[in-house]
Write a protein that holds these residues in place. Structure first.
Motif, PDB file in Angstrom:
ATOM      1  N   LEU A  87       0.831  -1.209   0.000  1.00 17.46           N
ATOM      2  CA  LEU A  87       0.000   0.000   0.000  1.00 17.46           C
ATOM      3  C   LEU A  87       0.864   1.256   0.000  1.00 17.46           C
ATOM      4  O   LEU A  87       0.530   2.255  -0.639  1.00 17.46           O
ATOM      5  N   VAL A  88       1.981   1.216   0.724  1.00 14.22           N
ATOM      6  CA  VAL A  88       2.917   2.350   0.696  1.00 14.22           C
ATOM      7  C   VAL A  88       3.494   2.516  -0.703  1.00 14.22           C
ATOM      8  O   VAL A  88       3.591   3.631  -1.227  1.00 14.22           O
ATOM      9  N   LEU A  89       3.866   1.404  -1.342  1.00 18.82           N
ATOM     10  CA  LEU A  89       4.447   1.473  -2.682  1.00 18.82           C
ATOM     11  C   LEU A  89       3.453   2.023  -3.694  1.00 18.82           C
ATOM     12  O   LEU A  89       3.853   2.603  -4.715  1.00 18.82           O
ATOM     13  N   GLU A  90       2.155   1.864  -3.418  1.00 23.45           N
ATOM     14  CA  GLU A  90       1.136   2.415  -4.305  1.00 23.45           C
ATOM     15  C   GLU A  90       1.212   3.934  -4.390  1.00 23.45           C
ATOM     16  O   GLU A  90       0.734   4.530  -5.350  1.00 23.45           O
ATOM     17  N   THR A  91       1.786   4.565  -3.375  1.00 26.98           N
ATOM     18  CA  THR A  91       1.865   6.028  -3.358  1.00 26.98           C
ATOM     19  C   THR A  91       3.069   6.556  -4.137  1.00 26.98           C
ATOM     20  O   THR A  91       3.229   7.766  -4.279  1.00 26.98           O
ATOM     21  N   LEU A  92       3.920   5.661  -4.627  1.00 28.71           N
ATOM     22  CA  LEU A  92       5.054   6.060  -5.465  1.00 28.71           C
ATOM     23  C   LEU A  92       4.629   6.113  -6.926  1.00 28.71           C
ATOM     24  O   LEU A  92       3.669   5.469  -7.330  1.00 28.71           O
ATOM     25  N   THR A  93       5.371   6.858  -7.724  1.00 20.65           N
ATOM     26  CA  THR A  93       5.153   6.812  -9.168  1.00 20.65           C
ATOM     27  C   THR A  93       5.663   5.466  -9.675  1.00 20.65           C
ATOM     28  O   THR A  93       6.465   4.795  -8.997  1.00 20.65           O
ATOM     29  N   PRO A  94       5.234   5.025 -10.859  1.00 22.21           N
ATOM     30  CA  PRO A  94       5.722   3.737 -11.375  1.00 22.21           C
ATOM     31  C   PRO A  94       7.247   3.639 -11.416  1.00 22.21           C
ATOM     32  O   PRO A  94       7.815   2.607 -11.026  1.00 22.21           O
ATOM     33  N   THR A  95       7.919   4.689 -11.882  1.00 23.68           N
ATOM     34  CA  THR A  95       9.378   4.633 -11.963  1.00 23.68           C
ATOM     35  C   THR A  95       9.999   4.588 -10.580  1.00 23.68           C
ATOM     36  O   THR A  95      10.958   3.835 -10.332  1.00 23.68           O
ATOM     37  N   GLU A  96       9.477   5.376  -9.634  1.00 26.71           N
ATOM     38  CA  GLU A  96       9.985   5.344  -8.260  1.00 26.71           C
ATOM     39  C   GLU A  96       9.821   3.950  -7.668  1.00 26.71           C
ATOM     40  O   GLU A  96      10.714   3.446  -6.983  1.00 26.71           O
ATOM     41  N   ARG A  97       8.689   3.352  -7.946  1.00 26.70           N
ATOM     42  CA  ARG A  97       8.416   2.022  -7.403  1.00 26.70           C
ATOM     43  C   ARG A  97       9.389   0.992  -7.966  1.00 26.70           C
ATOM     44  O   ARG A  97       9.928   0.161  -7.224  1.00 26.70           O
ATOM     45  N   ALA A  98       9.630   1.045  -9.271  1.00 28.89           N
ATOM     46  CA  ALA A  98      10.565   0.108  -9.895  1.00 28.89           C
ATOM     47  C   ALA A  98      11.971   0.282  -9.335  1.00 28.89           C
ATOM     48  O   ALA A  98      12.646  -0.697  -8.994  1.00 28.89           O
ATOM     49  N   VAL A  99      12.412   1.531  -9.233  1.00 24.70           N
ATOM     50  CA  VAL A  99      13.758   1.802  -8.718  1.00 24.70           C
ATOM     51  C   VAL A  99      13.882   1.325  -7.272  1.00 24.70           C
ATOM     52  O   VAL A  99      14.876   0.697  -6.894  1.00 24.70           O
ATOM     53  N   PHE A 100      12.874   1.598  -6.462  1.00 22.18           N
ATOM     54  CA  PHE A 100      12.912   1.197  -5.054  1.00 22.18           C
ATOM     55  C   PHE A 100      13.017  -0.317  -4.927  1.00 22.18           C
ATOM     56  O   PHE A 100      13.849  -0.833  -4.170  1.00 22.18           O
ATOM     57  N   VAL A 101      12.185  -1.042  -5.664  1.00 17.52           N
ATOM     58  CA  VAL A 101      12.178  -2.505  -5.560  1.00 17.52           C
ATOM     59  C   VAL A 101      13.503  -3.085  -6.054  1.00 17.52           C
ATOM     60  O   VAL A 101      14.100  -3.955  -5.398  1.00 17.52           O
ATOM     61  N   LEU A 102      13.981  -2.620  -7.196  1.00 17.57           N
ATOM     62  CA  LEU A 102      15.216  -3.168  -7.755  1.00 17.57           C
ATOM     63  C   LEU A 102      16.425  -2.878  -6.865  1.00 17.57           C
ATOM     64  O   LEU A 102      17.336  -3.707  -6.748  1.00 17.57           O
ATOM     65  N   ARG A 103      16.410  -1.716  -6.215  1.00 18.19           N
ATOM     66  CA  ARG A 103      17.543  -1.339  -5.365  1.00 18.19           C
ATOM     67  C   ARG A 103      17.435  -1.935  -3.961  1.00 18.19           C
ATOM     68  O   ARG A 103      18.372  -2.575  -3.472  1.00 18.19           O
ATOM     69  N   GLU A 104      16.294  -1.744  -3.311  1.00 14.72           N
ATOM     70  CA  GLU A 104      16.162  -2.110  -1.905  1.00 14.72           C
ATOM     71  C   GLU A 104      15.912  -3.598  -1.691  1.00 14.72           C
ATOM     72  O   GLU A 104      16.326  -4.154  -0.677  1.00 14.72           O
ATOM     73  N   VAL A 105      15.216  -4.238  -2.623  1.00  9.19           N
ATOM     74  CA  VAL A 105      14.902  -5.662  -2.449  1.00  9.19           C
ATOM     75  C   VAL A 105      15.918  -6.553  -3.157  1.00  9.19           C
ATOM     76  O   VAL A 105      16.378  -7.548  -2.612  1.00  9.19           O
ATOM     77  N   PHE A 106      16.289  -6.175  -4.383  1.00  6.92           N
ATOM     78  CA  PHE A 106      17.185  -7.024  -5.177  1.00  6.92           C
ATOM     79  C   PHE A 106      18.626  -6.521  -5.230  1.00  6.92           C
ATOM     80  O   PHE A 106      19.496  -7.176  -5.804  1.00  6.92           O
ATOM     81  N   ASP A 107      18.865  -5.343  -4.640  1.00  5.49           N
ATOM     82  CA  ASP A 107      20.228  -4.816  -4.503  1.00  5.49           C
ATOM     83  C   ASP A 107      20.964  -4.702  -5.834  1.00  5.49           C
ATOM     84  O   ASP A 107      22.164  -4.977  -5.935  1.00  5.49           O
ATOM     85  N   LEU A 108      20.254  -4.296  -6.878  1.00  2.00           N
ATOM     86  CA  LEU A 108      20.891  -4.073  -8.170  1.00  2.00           C
ATOM     87  C   LEU A 108      21.691  -2.775  -8.128  1.00  2.00           C
ATOM     88  O   LEU A 108      21.370  -1.858  -7.368  1.00  2.00           O
ATOM     89  N   SER A 109      22.698  -2.712  -8.961  1.00  2.00           N
ATOM     90  CA  SER A 109      23.515  -1.496  -9.023  1.00  2.00           C
ATOM     91  C   SER A 109      22.720  -0.381  -9.709  1.00  2.00           C
ATOM     92  O   SER A 109      21.759  -0.638 -10.446  1.00  2.00           O
TER      93      SER A 109
END
Length: 267
Positions: A87-109
């Motif tokens: 629900l918190v992620l729903e408040t992000l823009t699509p690009t913000e959400r993608a960047v957050f997930v890829l960085r914080e969950v999957f630790d991509l560079s």
């Protein structure tokens, strides 16, 4: 990224179809290429979903997913797919959400993420910082263990089953919020129900009219409800300070398809 197991499966299928049609010989980093395809497919789907949700009837909640016990062992992964976090992620823009997930969950560079979202690494760093601050401001300050949540949920379960309204008042925070997602398909409140005094009577209506069982939904303890009329619900619970602060009840039958078999999740 999507908050929907059904849409995630569709994106996976679309990604696979693109992947098998690609000549892999000239591709230097196949993993990065696959991440880019998947992310862009997810972003396209997410933008479509956001438009649909603008006309959704009543509160929109993410799709509940029955998960295996081992998911809870990866605390960061379990937190990232919890109902409250989605629900918190729903408040992000699509690009913000993608960047957050890829960085914080999957630790991509930042370089890998930049290629996936078609931004420069410097821009991605800014987006990641903004998204991280946005999420931090809205997530619970207290880290609650799965055991603590389970204990509160067990007491909550007993109180609902026995109709112990006084015990429910003790378990609910004064400003507890109940969200019910019926999608206009089944009966559900069209606005959030706020406050223990208002939530308790709603929960009291369940006593004697439905069966409840504990389950692990989106990596966290939850309740599955079966009503006498054959409809069901998945109820995720948010616990802070030893009390229930949020109840997320998904009743829309179109969202309950992934509760028949537990899904393993991993990074």
């Amino acid at each position: 990224m999507l908050g929907s197991a059904t849409d995630a499966e569709d994106v996976l299928q679309e990604t696979w179809l693109r992947w098998i049609g690609v000549d892999l010989a000239p591709i230097r980093d196949q993993r990065a290429y696959l991440v880019r395809i998947t992310t862009r497919q997810a972003l396209t789907r997410l933008r479509t979903l956001r438009r649909r949700r603008e006309s959704y009837i009543g509160p929109w909640l993410p799709e509940p997913l029955l998960t295996t016990p081992d998911v809870a062992e990866d605390v960061e992964l379990a937190d990232s797919v919890s109902m409250a976090m989605l629900l918190v992620l729903e408040t992000l823009t699509p690009t913000e959400r993608a960047v957050f997930v890829l960085r914080e969950v999957f630790d991509l560079s930042y370089d890998e993420i930049a290629a996936a979202v078609d931004r420069t690494p410097a821009t991605v760093r800014q987006i990641a910082h903004r998204a991280r601050a946005h999420v931090a401001a809205r997530r619970p300050r207290e880290v609650v263990s799965a055991a603590q949540t389970r204990d509160v949920l067990e007491a909550f379960h007993r109180a609902v089953q026995t109709g112990d309204l006084q015990r429910l008042l003790e378990l609910l925070a004064p400003d507890v919020v109940l969200l019910t997602d019926g999608g206009g398909v089944v009966r559900a409140a069209l606005a959030p129900i706020v406050g223990a005094e208002r939530v308790v009577p709603v929960l009291g209506n369940i006593t004697g009219t439905a069966s409840l069982r504990a389950a692990l939904v989106n990596g966290h303890p939850a309740l599955l409800v079966r009503f006498a009329d054959g409809t069901g619900a998945a109820v995720a619970v948010r616990v802070d300070g030893g009390r229930v602060t949020g109840l997320y009840a998904v009743r829309n039958p179109e969202k309950l398809a992934h509760l028949d078999r537990a899904a393993p999740l991993h990074r």
